[in-house]
Design a protein around this motif. Structure first.
Motif, PDB file in Angstrom:
ATOM      1  N   VAL A   1      -8.736  -3.422   1.605  1.00  0.00           N
ATOM      2  CA  VAL A   1      -7.804  -2.311   1.799  1.00  0.00           C
ATOM      3  C   VAL A   1      -8.573  -1.119   2.344  1.00  0.00           C
ATOM      4  N   ALA A   2      -8.096  -0.575   3.460  1.00  0.00           N
ATOM      5  CA  ALA A   2      -8.763   0.561   4.102  1.00  0.00           C
ATOM      6  C   ALA A   2      -8.139   1.867   3.617  1.00  0.00           C
ATOM      7  N   ASN A   3      -8.952   2.732   3.001  1.00  0.00           N
ATOM      8  CA  ASN A   3      -8.494   4.015   2.465  1.00  0.00           C
ATOM      9  C   ASN A   3      -8.973   5.127   3.396  1.00  0.00           C
ATOM     10  N   ALA A   4      -8.076   5.582   4.270  1.00  0.00           N
ATOM     11  CA  ALA A   4      -8.471   6.450   5.379  1.00  0.00           C
ATOM     12  C   ALA A   4      -9.109   7.760   4.929  1.00  0.00           C
ATOM     13  N   LEU A   5      -8.423   8.506   4.073  1.00  0.00           N
ATOM     14  CA  LEU A   5      -8.939   9.821   3.680  1.00  0.00           C
ATOM     15  C   LEU A   5     -10.020   9.751   2.604  1.00  0.00           C
ATOM     16  N   ALA A   6     -10.217   8.598   2.022  1.00  0.00           N
ATOM     17  CA  ALA A   6     -11.270   8.432   1.017  1.00  0.00           C
ATOM     18  C   ALA A   6     -12.553   7.884   1.629  1.00  0.00           C
TER      19      ALA A   6
ATOM     20  N   ILE B   1     -17.475   4.557   4.657  1.00  0.00           N
ATOM     21  CA  ILE B   1     -16.847   4.008   5.870  1.00  0.00           C
ATOM     22  C   ILE B   1     -15.881   5.084   6.381  1.00  0.00           C
ATOM     23  N   PRO B   2     -16.278   5.871   7.371  1.00  0.00           N
ATOM     24  CA  PRO B   2     -15.480   7.042   7.756  1.00  0.00           C
ATOM     25  C   PRO B   2     -14.104   6.687   8.329  1.00  0.00           C
ATOM     26  N   ASP B   3     -13.081   7.240   7.714  1.00  0.00           N
ATOM     27  CA  ASP B   3     -11.715   7.201   8.216  1.00  0.00           C
ATOM     28  C   ASP B   3     -11.250   5.821   8.681  1.00  0.00           C
ATOM     29  N   PRO B   4     -11.257   4.831   7.804  1.00  0.00           N
ATOM     30  CA  PRO B   4     -10.774   3.507   8.221  1.00  0.00           C
ATOM     31  C   PRO B   4      -9.244   3.437   8.155  1.00  0.00           C
ATOM     32  N   TYR B   5      -8.583   3.852   9.225  1.00  0.00           N
ATOM     33  CA  TYR B   5      -7.119   3.840   9.244  1.00  0.00           C
ATOM     34  C   TYR B   5      -6.586   2.414   9.441  1.00  0.00           C
ATOM     35  N   HIS B   6      -7.022   1.777  10.515  1.00  0.00           N
ATOM     36  CA  HIS B   6      -6.639   0.396  10.791  1.00  0.00           C
ATOM     37  C   HIS B   6      -7.903  -0.438  10.870  1.00  0.00           C
ATOM     38  N   LEU B   7      -7.806  -1.736  10.574  1.00  0.00           N
ATOM     39  CA  LEU B   7      -8.987  -2.596  10.596  1.00  0.00           C
ATOM     40  C   LEU B   7      -8.627  -3.977  11.105  1.00  0.00           C
TER      41      LEU B   7
ATOM     42  N   THR C   1      -6.476   3.321  -5.563  1.00  0.00           N
ATOM     43  CA  THR C   1      -7.394   3.191  -4.429  1.00  0.00           C
ATOM     44  C   THR C   1      -7.884   4.585  -4.067  1.00  0.00           C
ATOM     45  N   GLY C   2      -8.535   4.722  -2.925  1.00  0.00           N
ATOM     46  CA  GLY C   2      -8.829   6.047  -2.408  1.00  0.00           C
ATOM     47  C   GLY C   2      -7.597   6.621  -1.734  1.00  0.00           C
ATOM     48  N   LYS C   3      -7.719   7.838  -1.222  1.00  0.00           N
ATOM     49  CA  LYS C   3      -6.587   8.507  -0.586  1.00  0.00           C
ATOM     50  C   LYS C   3      -6.159   7.794   0.698  1.00  0.00           C
ATOM     51  N   GLU C   4      -4.871   7.701   0.861  1.00  0.00           N
ATOM     52  CA  GLU C   4      -4.202   7.168   2.044  1.00  0.00           C
ATOM     53  C   GLU C   4      -4.619   5.747   2.419  1.00  0.00           C
ATOM     54  N   PRO C   5      -4.304   4.772   1.578  1.00  0.00           N
ATOM     55  CA  PRO C   5      -4.436   3.370   2.000  1.00  0.00           C
ATOM     56  C   PRO C   5      -3.299   3.038   2.972  1.00  0.00           C
ATOM     57  N   HIS C   6      -3.651   2.592   4.156  1.00  0.00           N
ATOM     58  CA  HIS C   6      -2.629   2.311   5.170  1.00  0.00           C
ATOM     59  C   HIS C   6      -2.552   0.831   5.555  1.00  0.00           C
ATOM     60  N   HIS C   7      -3.722   0.225   5.792  1.00  0.00           N
ATOM     61  CA  HIS C   7      -3.726  -1.153   6.287  1.00  0.00           C
ATOM     62  C   HIS C   7      -4.713  -2.004   5.499  1.00  0.00           C
TER      63      HIS C   7
ATOM     64  N   LEU D   1       0.830  -1.196   0.000  1.00  0.00           N
ATOM     65  CA  LEU D   1       0.000   0.000   0.000  1.00  0.00           C
ATOM     66  C   LEU D   1       0.873   1.257   0.000  1.00  0.00           C
ATOM     67  N   ASN D   2       0.736   2.062  -1.044  1.00  0.00           N
ATOM     68  CA  ASN D   2       1.489   3.311  -1.162  1.00  0.00           C
ATOM     69  C   ASN D   2       0.612   4.445  -0.638  1.00  0.00           C
ATOM     70  N   SER D   3       0.821   4.801   0.624  1.00  0.00           N
ATOM     71  CA  SER D   3      -0.103   5.711   1.313  1.00  0.00           C
ATOM     72  C   SER D   3      -0.204   7.086   0.659  1.00  0.00           C
ATOM     73  N   LEU D   4       0.901   7.621   0.176  1.00  0.00           N
ATOM     74  CA  LEU D   4       0.881   8.971  -0.397  1.00  0.00           C
ATOM     75  C   LEU D   4       0.641   8.990  -1.897  1.00  0.00           C
ATOM     76  N   ASP D   5       0.533   7.826  -2.512  1.00  0.00           N
ATOM     77  CA  ASP D   5       0.214   7.751  -3.939  1.00  0.00           C
ATOM     78  C   ASP D   5      -1.219   7.295  -4.185  1.00  0.00           C
ATOM     79  N   ALA D   6      -1.906   6.916  -3.106  1.00  0.00           N
ATOM     80  CA  ALA D   6      -3.289   6.438  -3.213  1.00  0.00           C
ATOM     81  C   ALA D   6      -3.404   5.268  -4.181  1.00  0.00           C
ATOM     82  N   ASP D   7      -2.457   4.338  -4.070  1.00  0.00           N
ATOM     83  CA  ASP D   7      -2.540   3.143  -4.904  1.00  0.00           C
ATOM     84  C   ASP D   7      -1.791   1.976  -4.273  1.00  0.00           C
ATOM     85  N   ILE D   8      -1.832   0.848  -4.963  1.00  0.00           N
ATOM     86  CA  ILE D   8      -1.193  -0.380  -4.498  1.00  0.00           C
ATOM     87  C   ILE D   8      -0.204  -0.847  -5.546  1.00  0.00           C
ATOM     88  N   SER D   9       0.987  -1.188  -5.108  1.00  0.00           N
ATOM     89  CA  SER D   9       1.950  -1.852  -5.990  1.00  0.00           C
ATOM     90  C   SER D   9       1.776  -3.356  -5.845  1.00  0.00           C
TER      91      SER D   9
END
Length: 332
Positions: free
Chosen positions: A73-78, A98-104, A55-61, A32-40
């Motif tokens: 994949v949880a996209n926090a800012l999206a 799904i509001p602000d899903p940072y971790h799941l 993905t949406g903005k800021e995928p983290h976990h 998950l590339n958090s600042l590119d809003a995508d997945i490698s």
């Protein structure tokens, strides 16, 4: 005409590379590339990026669905979740609202999906309806969790949810049956990831604002008891079980190392180099190939745990965070 033919050839070669990665029987690695809003999507054999998935903005976990057919994949800012086939890397659906899903985290009984809403200071509890349902998640309750809930874990009986509160230096325990707070405990500086031992007795907390992993005994009926502080390295952050129910790894983001902890002695028994801000990790089924996201370099680093050396790196996107593959060691 030449340019058009050259472009077509490149597309064919890219397709062949992707097909080869999938035909060798080994599933891809997702980063998950958090600042590119995508997945490698990385070929685990050639260790090359074969695909980028928006993905949406800021995928983290990310987390595998109970039926093991979808990687979520949880996209926090999206405010969204992206469902991906873990074997083919094809996007299956996007669930919005799904509001602000940072971790799941799914509960072990697979009835609950819990999200840590990092910027909204709360934990959201959802009833899992199934991947194929029109609405896979049914909101049950939003529980205030100030300040800045970071990482989650759930005991093996699916009774207690634990959340680290990054900016108030606390650990929160929630009773899942009643959806109410059981207790809140002050811990060390900037708690991040939390690891619950397989017997549900101890919680290990990575202190990103320090150089320790704190160990709390949560086996009693009341508030937890501090059992030990393990010196690992500056910026202790993310855990990954070794797969033998006895050892766990922790990435030390500022120290650029990964420590191996023995859960029976609660002591560091090995250490590996991990350059450029090591974060999340994945341990492959061979038991010796360790992958870690190097956030500051925008790379994934492969480490041989038998030689304790970096084998190779692959360039991915900006600020790579979560990493996962179906070809992994057990998570306990």
């Amino acid at each position: 005409m030449f340019r058009r033919s050259a472009f077509a050839l490149l597309m064919v070669l890219a397709g062949l590379a992707q097909a080869n990665a999938q035909s060798n029987g080994r599933p891809p690695v997702f980063v998950l590339n958090s600042l590119d809003a995508d997945i490698s999507v990385v070929d685990p054999v050639g260790f090359t990026v074969i695909k980028r998935i928006p993905t949406g903005k800021e995928p983290h976990h990310l987390y595998l669905s109970p039926d093991e057919k979808s990687l979520i994949v949880a996209n926090a800012l999206a405010d969204s979740l992206t469902f991906i086939d873990p074997r083919t890397a094809e996007v299956q659906r996007v669930v919005r609202g799904i509001p602000d899903p940072y971790h799941l985290r799914f509960s072990p009984d697979m009835k609950w999906l819990v999200t840590a809403s990092n910027r909204l200071d709360r934990v959201d509890l959802y009833r899992w309806q199934g991947s194929a349902a029109a609405e896979p998640l049914q909101l049950v309750k939003r529980i205030p969790a100030p300040k800045t809930p970071s990482h989650l874990n759930i005991d093996t009986k699916s009774t207690t949810l634990y959340a680290s509160l990054q900016d108030s230096d606390e650990l929160l325990a929630i009773d899942l049956a009643t959806q109410s707070v059981k207790w809140k405990q002050t811990v060390g500086k900037m708690p991040a990831d939390i690891y619950l031992t397989p017997d549900d007795r101890f919680i290990l907390i990575g202190l990103t604002g320090d150089k320790f992993v704190e160990v709390w005994d949560v086996s009693g009926a009341g508030a937890p008891r501090l059992a030990k502080r393990i010196l690992t390295g500056a910026g202790a952050h993310s855990f990954r079980a070794w797969g033998d129910r006895r050892h766990v790894l922790v990435s030390n983001r500022a120290a650029n190392t990964i420590s191996k902890i023995d859960l029976t002695t609660l002591a560091v028994v090995d250490q590996f180099p991990a350059p450029a801000g090591p974060d999340d990790m994945e341990l492959l089924t061979d038991g010796k190939t360790l992958l870690v996201t190097s956030r500051w370099a925008g790379k994934v680093t492969q480490i041989d745990t038998t030689t304790r050396k970096v084998v190779r790196q692959v360039k991915v996107g900006k600020s790579p965070h979560g990493i996962w593959t179906l070809d992994h060691q057990p998570r306990l």
